[in-house]
Write a protein that holds these residues in place. Structure first.
Motif, PDB file in Angstrom:
ATOM      1  N   VAL A  46     -11.562  -8.513  -2.113  1.00  0.00           N
ATOM      2  CA  VAL A  46     -12.512  -7.960  -1.131  1.00  0.00           C
ATOM      3  C   VAL A  46     -13.845  -8.682  -1.238  1.00  0.00           C
ATOM      4  CG1 VAL A  46     -13.754  -5.875  -0.414  1.00  0.00           C
ATOM      5  CG2 VAL A  46     -11.363  -5.712  -1.117  1.00  0.00           C
ATOM      6  N   ARG A 102      -8.110  -5.602  -5.168  1.00  0.00           N
ATOM      7  CA  ARG A 102      -9.539  -5.312  -5.036  1.00  0.00           C
ATOM      8  C   ARG A 102     -10.404  -6.570  -5.195  1.00  0.00           C
ATOM      9  NH1 ARG A 102     -12.989  -0.635  -6.301  1.00  0.00           N
ATOM     10  NH2 ARG A 102     -14.827  -1.789  -6.925  1.00  0.00           N
ATOM     11  N   MET A 122     -17.712  -4.862   2.639  1.00  0.00           N
ATOM     12  CA  MET A 122     -17.234  -3.593   3.187  1.00  0.00           C
ATOM     13  C   MET A 122     -18.222  -3.060   4.205  1.00  0.00           C
ATOM     14  SD  MET A 122     -18.175  -0.630   0.410  1.00  0.00           S
ATOM     15  CE  MET A 122     -18.321   0.670   1.625  1.00  0.00           C
ATOM     16  N   LEU A 165      -6.343   0.162   1.040  1.00  0.00           N
ATOM     17  CA  LEU A 165      -6.430  -1.277   0.746  1.00  0.00           C
ATOM     18  C   LEU A 165      -5.039  -1.877   0.508  1.00  0.00           C
ATOM     19  CD1 LEU A 165      -8.651  -3.413   0.358  1.00  0.00           C
ATOM     20  CD2 LEU A 165      -8.654  -2.858  -2.077  1.00  0.00           C
ATOM     21  N   TYR A 183     -10.307   7.798   1.542  1.00  0.00           N
ATOM     22  CA  TYR A 183     -11.598   7.341   1.016  1.00  0.00           C
ATOM     23  C   TYR A 183     -11.546   7.280  -0.508  1.00  0.00           C
ATOM     24  CZ  TYR A 183     -16.542   7.332  -0.143  1.00  0.00           C
ATOM     25  OH  TYR A 183     -17.769   7.008  -0.661  1.00  0.00           O
ATOM     26  N   PRO A 184     -12.033   6.285  -1.238  1.00  0.00           N
ATOM     27  CA  PRO A 184     -12.726   5.136  -0.674  1.00  0.00           C
ATOM     28  C   PRO A 184     -11.803   3.971  -0.307  1.00  0.00           C
ATOM     29  CG  PRO A 184     -13.016   5.191  -3.054  1.00  0.00           C
ATOM     30  CD  PRO A 184     -12.214   6.420  -2.681  1.00  0.00           C
ATOM     31  N   LEU A 185     -10.824   3.635  -1.153  1.00  0.00           N
ATOM     32  CA  LEU A 185     -10.063   2.413  -0.874  1.00  0.00           C
ATOM     33  C   LEU A 185      -8.559   2.627  -0.868  1.00  0.00           C
ATOM     34  CD1 LEU A 185     -12.157  -0.270  -2.857  1.00  0.00           C
ATOM     35  CD2 LEU A 185     -11.889  -0.093  -0.368  1.00  0.00           C
ATOM     36  N   ASN A 225       0.831  -1.207   0.000  1.00  0.00           N
ATOM     37  CA  ASN A 225       0.000   0.000   0.000  1.00  0.00           C
ATOM     38  C   ASN A 225       0.864   1.255   0.000  1.00  0.00           C
ATOM     39  OD1 ASN A 225      -1.399   2.216   1.865  1.00  0.00           O
ATOM     40  ND2 ASN A 225      -2.963   1.125   0.681  1.00  0.00           N
ATOM     41  N   ALA A 239      -7.031  -6.910   4.513  1.00  0.00           N
ATOM     42  CA  ALA A 239      -7.476  -5.904   3.544  1.00  0.00           C
ATOM     43  C   ALA A 239      -7.050  -4.506   3.971  1.00  0.00           C
ATOM     44  CB  ALA A 239      -8.985  -5.974   3.354  1.00  0.00           C
ATOM     45  N   ILE A 240      -7.432  -4.118   5.196  1.00  0.00           N
ATOM     46  CA  ILE A 240      -7.019  -2.814   5.721  1.00  0.00           C
ATOM     47  C   ILE A 240      -6.521  -3.019   7.155  1.00  0.00           C
ATOM     48  CG2 ILE A 240      -7.699  -0.443   6.222  1.00  0.00           C
ATOM     49  CD1 ILE A 240      -9.701  -0.536   3.985  1.00  0.00           C
ATOM     50  N   VAL A 243     -13.990   3.829   5.737  1.00  0.00           N
ATOM     51  CA  VAL A 243     -14.334   2.564   5.078  1.00  0.00           C
ATOM     52  C   VAL A 243     -13.472   1.430   5.629  1.00  0.00           C
ATOM     53  CG1 VAL A 243     -14.244   1.318   2.862  1.00  0.00           C
ATOM     54  CG2 VAL A 243     -15.042   3.690   2.940  1.00  0.00           C
ATOM     55  N   ALA A 291     -12.678  -2.644   4.604  1.00  0.00           N
ATOM     56  CA  ALA A 291     -12.914  -3.710   3.628  1.00  0.00           C
ATOM     57  C   ALA A 291     -12.438  -5.020   4.240  1.00  0.00           C
ATOM     58  CB  ALA A 291     -12.145  -3.415   2.340  1.00  0.00           C
TER      59      ALA A 291
END
Ligand code: DLL
Length: 426
Positions: free
Chosen positions: A88, A85, A91, A81, A76-78, A38, A294-295, A103, A105
């Motif tokens: 995922v 994607r 969410m 992450l 925001y939004p991902l 990331n 994911a996060i 958010v 995920a």
């Protein structure tokens, strides 16, 4: 069949050394994973002078940069992450009062981790496979409904996914399906009580309440327990750590919230300076996830205030560190005429007055820079504003105005209750 005391006895009773080893491995993995996958994390960690190999002991965490709600909002939004994607599966999102949403995920493994945390909570509350659990938080972007549901599936419960609202139907389901436990925000349990009182009904099968999403006082807890004939547990969690129950719940022994320590590292810091605080001191609780894909969160500043109660084995047998029930959020602290207090303290004081009901509002009136407090509260006949003012003065050290409302007249909320309102008189 033997009664389950633990959902995952091994993980819930690890020795201190075993826990430390699991945590170090999780921390190393999380930092490496975030750095490698990331951009936001890579820049943040590099700016702080970090390379993934730099984590050698658990103490090294103190050198990692903090993560804030604003970081989540900015990404925001991902933007946070750390997985493709396509990995995922679900969410959730919380909006809070300030606009841009936060958010979270989940990969398949993250959903399993959430379900595991929730199953541990549900069994810790006394639920056994086959017992019916009515899930009253909303199913949707709010994490509450789905969190209870994923946990119920894993623990082998009979899930009644009622979601929020329609109190008459909630009561019908509770009675007709002999529901043993409810998961809810505590203010919604107050709605159920009103409905039962209005219709003259009882819920003989209901034994357990799992309440969270907002701070509630001991007095509110004992009122709900005695009217519903249940044992009430305080469940803690937030969107950023992966939802309800991820950061634990209190147990039968009631001496703090057991944080699932093989899943999260816990620190307490000074909310202003960010400096670490010793066990027992009240400060802002910080979480670092150890397994989330994911996060993941690294040193997430929750803004929630609590303290470390104990690192010793609890009477229930669990070895995880315990934090106190949440006092309030840093941002919720009210200062009136030099006195600091949290809404929960007002609630505690109000609920101590016989005849005062569970519905109340704290109105802060700003008059040319001077703040006055008014407390609107529903109460039975015989309770006067003076009684409320006198008791609050004794308990909190300042004198708000007390306005009494007839039962059922203050506005109700179905999700988290809004208790504090600011008005400008100028
Ligand atoms: O409120 C998760 C949850 C749902 C917990 C249902 C329990 C039951 P968010 O909407 O992201 O997630 O809000 C998280 O709510 O930082 C705390 O300020 C507060 N909070 C959550 N649980 C508790 C609790 C859910 N047991 C924010 N006591 C957190 C006090 C709580 N405050």
């Amino acid at each position: 069949m033997n009664r389950l005391r633990f959902w995952n006895e091994r993980a819930e009773t690890l020795s201190r050394d075993e826990l430390a080893a699991v945590q170090l491995e999780g921390l190393k993995w999380t930092v490496k994973h975030a750095w490698a996958n990331n951009e936001f994390y890579r820049v943040r960690l590099t700016e702080a002078g970090f390379e993934p190999g730099d984590i050698r002991s658990l103490d090294d965490i103190a050198d990692l940069p903090f993560l804030t709600k604003d970081d989540f909002r900015d990404q925001y939004p991902l933007g946070m992450l750390c997985m493709p994607r396509a990995a995922v599966r679900e969410m959730h999102m919380s909006s809070g009062s300030t606009g841009t949403p936060v958010v979270m995920a989940y990969t398949e493994a993250d959903l399993t981790q959430w379900a595991e945390c929730m199953a541990r909570c549900q069994v810790m509350a006394g639920l056994q496979p086959g017992d019916a659990l009515q899930i009253m938080p909303t199913f949707g972007l709010f994490n509450g409904g789905f969190g209870f549901y994923h946990g119920a599936r894993r623990a082998g419960l009979f899930a009644v996914p009622a979601s929020s609202g329609n109190t008459a139907r909630q009561v019908m389901l509770l009675r007709d399906f002999k529901v043993k436990a409810i998961g809810s925000v505590v203010s919604y349990a107050a709605r159920i009580i009103e409905m039962l009182d209005e219709k003259g009904l009882e819920l003989p099968d209901l034994k357990i309440g799992i309440f969270g999403a907002e701070s509630f006082s001991d007095e509110m807890r004992s009122r709900v327990e005695s009217r519903l004939g249940i044992r009430a547990f305080d469940i803690y969690g937030m969107t950023e750590t992966g939802g309800v129950g991820t950061t634990g719940m209190d147990c039968e022994a009631r001496c703090g919230i057991h944080v699932w320590q093989d899943q999260y590292l816990t620190e307490i810091v000074d909310p202003v300076t960010g400096a670490p605080l010793p066990d027992g001191a009240v400060g802002e609780v910080i979480f670092t996830s150890l397994t989330r894909e994911a996060i993941p969160v690294i040193r997430y500043r929750t803004r929630d205030l609590t303290r470390i109660v104990s690192r010793e084995r609890c009477a229930c047998g669990r070895t995880s560190l315990r934090i106190d029930r949440i006092e309030g959020r840093c941002d919720d602290m009210l200062i009136v005429k030099g006195v600091n207090f949290f809404p929960k303290q007002v609630e505690q004081a109000l609920m101590e007055i016989p005849g005062v009901l569970q519905e109340y509002q704290i109105i802060l009136e700003d008059d040319h820079g001077v703040t006055d407090v008014r407390v609107n509260v529903e109460a039975l006949e015989g309770v006067t504003g003076y009684m409320v003012e006198k008791h609050l003065k004794e308990r909190l050290g300042f004198s708000p105005k007390g306005d009494i409302f007839k039962p059922g007249t203050l506005p109700r909320s179905e999700g988290k209750a809004k208790r504090v309102f600011r008005v400008n008189k100028t």
